[in-house]
Motif scaffolding. Structure first.
Motif, PDB file in Angstrom:
ATOM      1  N   LYS A 167      -8.515 -12.979  -5.690  1.00 46.99           N
ATOM      2  CA  LYS A 167      -8.641 -12.541  -4.389  1.00 46.99           C
ATOM      3  C   LYS A 167      -7.296 -12.185  -3.693  1.00 46.99           C
ATOM      4  O   LYS A 167      -7.204 -11.592  -2.413  1.00 46.99           O
ATOM      5  N   ASN A 168      -6.235 -12.471  -4.267  1.00 48.93           N
ATOM      6  CA  ASN A 168      -5.003 -12.199  -3.384  1.00 48.93           C
ATOM      7  C   ASN A 168      -3.800 -12.135  -4.542  1.00 48.93           C
ATOM      8  O   ASN A 168      -3.926 -12.348  -5.798  1.00 48.93           O
ATOM      9  N   TYR A 169      -2.702 -11.795  -4.087  1.00 49.58           N
ATOM     10  CA  TYR A 169      -1.449 -11.324  -4.870  1.00 49.58           C
ATOM     11  C   TYR A 169      -1.001 -12.609  -5.823  1.00 49.58           C
ATOM     12  O   TYR A 169      -0.620 -12.592  -7.005  1.00 49.58           O
ATOM     13  N   ALA A 170      -1.088 -13.743  -5.132  1.00 50.85           N
ATOM     14  CA  ALA A 170      -0.596 -15.014  -5.897  1.00 50.85           C
ATOM     15  C   ALA A 170      -1.764 -15.182  -6.976  1.00 50.85           C
ATOM     16  O   ALA A 170      -1.389 -15.666  -8.012  1.00 50.85           O
ATOM     17  N   GLU A 171      -2.899 -15.259  -6.919  1.00 53.89           N
ATOM     18  CA  GLU A 171      -3.770 -15.344  -7.830  1.00 53.89           C
ATOM     19  C   GLU A 171      -3.639 -14.233  -8.964  1.00 53.89           C
ATOM     20  O   GLU A 171      -3.857 -14.440 -10.071  1.00 53.89           O
ATOM     21  N   PHE A 172      -3.319 -13.110  -8.618  1.00 59.48           N
ATOM     22  CA  PHE A 172      -2.890 -11.936  -9.580  1.00 59.48           C
ATOM     23  C   PHE A 172      -2.271 -12.413 -10.395  1.00 59.48           C
ATOM     24  O   PHE A 172      -2.135 -12.413 -11.708  1.00 59.48           O
ATOM     25  N   VAL A 173      -1.068 -12.955  -9.787  1.00 61.57           N
ATOM     26  CA  VAL A 173       0.097 -13.230 -10.670  1.00 61.57           C
ATOM     27  C   VAL A 173       0.107 -14.431 -11.588  1.00 61.57           C
ATOM     28  O   VAL A 173       0.241 -14.321 -12.684  1.00 61.57           O
ATOM     29  N   SER A 201       1.890   9.261 -12.462  1.00 64.09           N
ATOM     30  CA  SER A 201       1.121   7.965 -12.430  1.00 64.09           C
ATOM     31  C   SER A 201       2.068   6.953 -11.437  1.00 64.09           C
ATOM     32  O   SER A 201       1.426   6.116 -10.752  1.00 64.09           O
ATOM     33  N   ILE A 202       3.419   7.074 -11.517  1.00 62.56           N
ATOM     34  CA  ILE A 202       4.044   6.409 -10.794  1.00 62.56           C
ATOM     35  C   ILE A 202       4.051   6.435  -9.226  1.00 62.56           C
ATOM     36  O   ILE A 202       4.070   5.694  -8.470  1.00 62.56           O
ATOM     37  N   THR A 203       3.714   8.017  -9.119  1.00 60.65           N
ATOM     38  CA  THR A 203       3.558   8.315  -7.591  1.00 60.65           C
ATOM     39  C   THR A 203       2.229   7.777  -7.007  1.00 60.65           C
ATOM     40  O   THR A 203       2.310   7.597  -5.870  1.00 60.65           O
ATOM     41  N   SER A 204       1.357   7.789  -7.829  1.00 62.39           N
ATOM     42  CA  SER A 204      -0.041   7.283  -7.653  1.00 62.39           C
ATOM     43  C   SER A 204      -0.062   5.729  -7.075  1.00 62.39           C
ATOM     44  O   SER A 204      -0.649   5.362  -6.196  1.00 62.39           O
ATOM     45  N   MET A 205       0.746   5.171  -7.934  1.00 63.46           N
ATOM     46  CA  MET A 205       0.834   3.794  -7.587  1.00 63.46           C
ATOM     47  C   MET A 205       1.512   3.701  -6.357  1.00 63.46           C
ATOM     48  O   MET A 205       1.343   2.594  -5.807  1.00 63.46           O
ATOM     49  N   SER A 206       2.776   4.210  -6.144  1.00 67.26           N
ATOM     50  CA  SER A 206       3.392   4.239  -4.725  1.00 67.26           C
ATOM     51  C   SER A 206       2.531   4.428  -3.574  1.00 67.26           C
ATOM     52  O   SER A 206       2.523   3.609  -2.446  1.00 67.26           O
ATOM     53  N   ALA A 207       1.261   5.081  -3.748  1.00 64.55           N
ATOM     54  CA  ALA A 207       0.400   5.434  -2.564  1.00 64.55           C
ATOM     55  C   ALA A 207      -0.427   4.027  -2.251  1.00 64.55           C
ATOM     56  O   ALA A 207      -0.970   3.784  -1.140  1.00 64.55           O
ATOM     57  N   GLN A 208      -0.417   2.966  -3.322  1.00 66.66           N
ATOM     58  CA  GLN A 208      -0.933   1.598  -2.977  1.00 66.66           C
ATOM     59  C   GLN A 208      -0.345   1.044  -1.576  1.00 66.66           C
ATOM     60  O   GLN A 208      -0.671   0.020  -1.060  1.00 66.66           O
ATOM     61  N   PHE A 209       1.172   1.408  -1.561  1.00 69.98           N
ATOM     62  CA  PHE A 209       1.859   0.715  -0.448  1.00 69.98           C
ATOM     63  C   PHE A 209       2.048   1.821   0.667  1.00 69.98           C
ATOM     64  O   PHE A 209       2.851   1.395   1.632  1.00 69.98           O
ATOM     65  N   THR A 210       1.722   2.811   0.810  1.00 70.74           N
ATOM     66  CA  THR A 210       1.917   3.847   1.792  1.00 70.74           C
ATOM     67  C   THR A 210       0.861   4.150   2.568  1.00 70.74           C
ATOM     68  O   THR A 210       0.867   4.885   3.771  1.00 70.74           O
ATOM     69  N   SER A 211      -0.307   4.124   1.758  1.00 66.73           N
ATOM     70  CA  SER A 211      -1.512   4.708   2.455  1.00 66.73           C
ATOM     71  C   SER A 211      -2.189   4.261   3.548  1.00 66.73           C
ATOM     72  O   SER A 211      -2.770   4.842   4.643  1.00 66.73           O
ATOM     73  N   PRO A 297      -7.838  -4.320  -7.468  1.00 71.24           N
ATOM     74  CA  PRO A 297      -7.188  -3.506  -6.591  1.00 71.24           C
ATOM     75  C   PRO A 297      -5.670  -4.165  -6.647  1.00 71.24           C
ATOM     76  O   PRO A 297      -5.064  -5.074  -6.942  1.00 71.24           O
ATOM     77  N   TYR A 298      -4.779  -3.361  -5.729  1.00 69.41           N
ATOM     78  CA  TYR A 298      -3.518  -3.845  -5.659  1.00 69.41           C
ATOM     79  C   TYR A 298      -3.635  -4.836  -4.309  1.00 69.41           C
ATOM     80  O   TYR A 298      -4.027  -4.317  -3.495  1.00 69.41           O
ATOM     81  N   PHE A 299      -3.170  -5.917  -4.531  1.00 65.54           N
ATOM     82  CA  PHE A 299      -3.173  -7.035  -3.336  1.00 65.54           C
ATOM     83  C   PHE A 299      -1.887  -6.854  -2.400  1.00 65.54           C
ATOM     84  O   PHE A 299      -0.869  -7.307  -2.588  1.00 65.54           O
ATOM     85  N   THR A 300      -2.206  -5.904  -1.401  1.00 65.68           N
ATOM     86  CA  THR A 300      -1.204  -5.775  -0.392  1.00 65.68           C
ATOM     87  C   THR A 300      -1.264  -6.348   1.016  1.00 65.68           C
ATOM     88  O   THR A 300      -0.374  -6.691   1.731  1.00 65.68           O
TER      89      THR A 300
END
Length: 433
Positions: A167-173, A201-211, A297-300
């Motif tokens: 459910k979060n980044y820590a659990e993902f790690v 693919s790198i560019t679409s990954m960046s969208a996880q942090f900009t959208s 999902p990416y957990f941001t």
């Protein structure tokens, strides 16, 4: 009596041509001529070429006086091929457009689509992705795509990791580390099959942090001359995770290899992709994705609201260069978006999730597609913005800079500086300011 007969014959001779003209003009527009009309459709998604050909055959069978010629160019070459078409005076009638920069480039050649029936049922938050800067609607979303981590559920099962519990980044790690600890036993080359050779693919990954910054306003994202760094720490954390746990050497992993070899054969646990990989995987083995593929999902945010990014990378537009072809082009698009026969091909063979309101999810063939529609129609849904980056930014700036960072050839501070400056410069040049 003979005089009367001659008079009637004379009247028939005079009136008959007018009657024929009247009958001809009363026919429907599509039957006014027996001449075959050929329109051209430019497609930038090679993986669905055969399905588009099938739709064209069905439509042509219903409209024998119409011929639709499909041209496909993708894998990074679509934009250049489309520009060549326009430069040579061979503008396609139906055009698959990738983002507002491409729409802006051809805006003077694009027809307004506001009153088309295909538009009326489109998910409202996707409308802005098909608009010019002055909010003229010129594109209809092709589908609803999801961006995140595509996971191999069989690998997760064998590793004893429940993806639904993350459910979060820590659990993902934690999940990544647990899978990595069993890498040899599971026969993995790495936890991630990050295709570092692919700048798109790198560019679409960046969208996880900009959208999230733009809150679904695609025009605002397109107009902005600033690359958003509000979530740079989480972006940096994910890239460090990839550096540590992905297949090496990272920059040698290509797009097709990451999907068809590493992921399909269970040699990695996850890849940074979306539901567009389903036809490729099911093409290797029927219904493989039904039991083996999931998405995370990416957990941001880490507040329990993180979901898959959902939106449409591609929009269908109609050229105004050939006025006599516009009616047929509109009819073909409307037919694809409304006909059950066409939608069956789109849903079950293209494996698209419709970008329309009030769609019956029981018709979708797998759980991943149903989840995407549920997330994509929720009030908290966020649209990815990487297609609104300036032309050239993916392949010439952020892609190469992240590649250099992943192999230790540049610092994070330098990456950030170059990306920010180049983003602003490209936006200013391309906007004429």
């Amino acid at each position: 009596m003979q005089k009367l007969k001659r008079l009637l014959v004379l009247l028939l001779v005079i009136v008959t041509p007018f009657l024929l003209v009247a009958c001809k003009s009363a026919k429907s527009p599509s039957s006014q001529t027996d001449k075959k009309v050929t329109i051209n459709f430019f497609n930038q998604k090679p993986e669905i070429t055969s399905q588009y050909q099938k739709l064209i055959k069905i439509y042509q069978k219903k409209h024998p006086n119409v011929s639709i010629q499909l041209t496909t160019s993708g894998q990074g070459g679509g934009a250049a091929a489309l520009q060549s078409k326009f430069s040579s005076g061979e503008a396609p009638d139906i055009i698959m457009l990738g983002g507002l920069p491409e729409i802006d480039r051809y805006k003077d050649h694009l027809l307004t689509l506001k009153n088309m029936s295909a538009v009326k049922n489109t998910l409202p938050r996707l409308i802005s992705g098909g608009m010019t800067e002055n909010h003229r609607l010129v594109g209809v979303p092709v589908d609803l795509e999801a961006y995140g981590w595509v996971i191999n559920k069989d690998v997760f099962r064998k590793a004893g990791v429940d993806p639904d519990s993350i459910k979060n980044y820590a659990e993902f790690v934690q999940a990544v580390k647990k899978i990595d600890a069993q890498k040899d036993e599971l026969g993995l080359q790495g936890v991630f099959g990050f295709n570092g050779a692919d700048t798109n693919s790198i560019t679409s990954m960046s969208a996880q942090f900009t959208s999230d910054y733009y809150q679904n306003d695609q025009v605002k994202a397109f107009d902005s001359k600033k690359f958003p760094w509000e979530k740079e720490q989480r972006m940096k954390q994910y890239l460090h995770l990839v550096k540590q746990y992905s297949v090496k050497p990272i920059l040698s992993v290509k797009y097709d290899e990451s999907i068809q070899d590493l992921f399909y054969n269970g040699e990695v646990a996850m890849i940074p992709q979306g539901n567009w990989v389903i036809p490729t995987l099911d093409g290797l083995q029927d219904n493989w994705t039904k039991d083996n593929m999931g998405m995370l999902p990416y957990f941001t945010k880490d507040d329990g609201t993180d979901e898959l990014l959902t939106g449409s990378s591609w929009y269908l537009g109609i050229s105004n260069d050939n006025p006599s072809h516009q009616k047929i082009a509109k009819d073909f698009i409307n037919w694809m978006y409304s006909s059950k026969e066409a939608q069956d091909v789109i849903i079950n063979e293209m494996r698209f999730v419709p970008a329309t309101k009030n769609f019956n999810t029981d018709r979708l063939p797998d759980d991943v597609s149903k989840e995407i529609y549920q997330v994509g129609t929720s009030k908290n849904a966020i649209t990815p913005v990487h297609k609104q980056y300036p032309n050239g930014f993916a392949n010439e700036v952020i892609g190469p800079m992240v590649q250099r960072y992943l192999v230790g050839k540049t610092s994070w501070d330098n990456l950030k500086k170059v990306v920010s400056n180049q983003y602003k410069q490209l936006k200013e040049v391309q906007s004429g300011q």
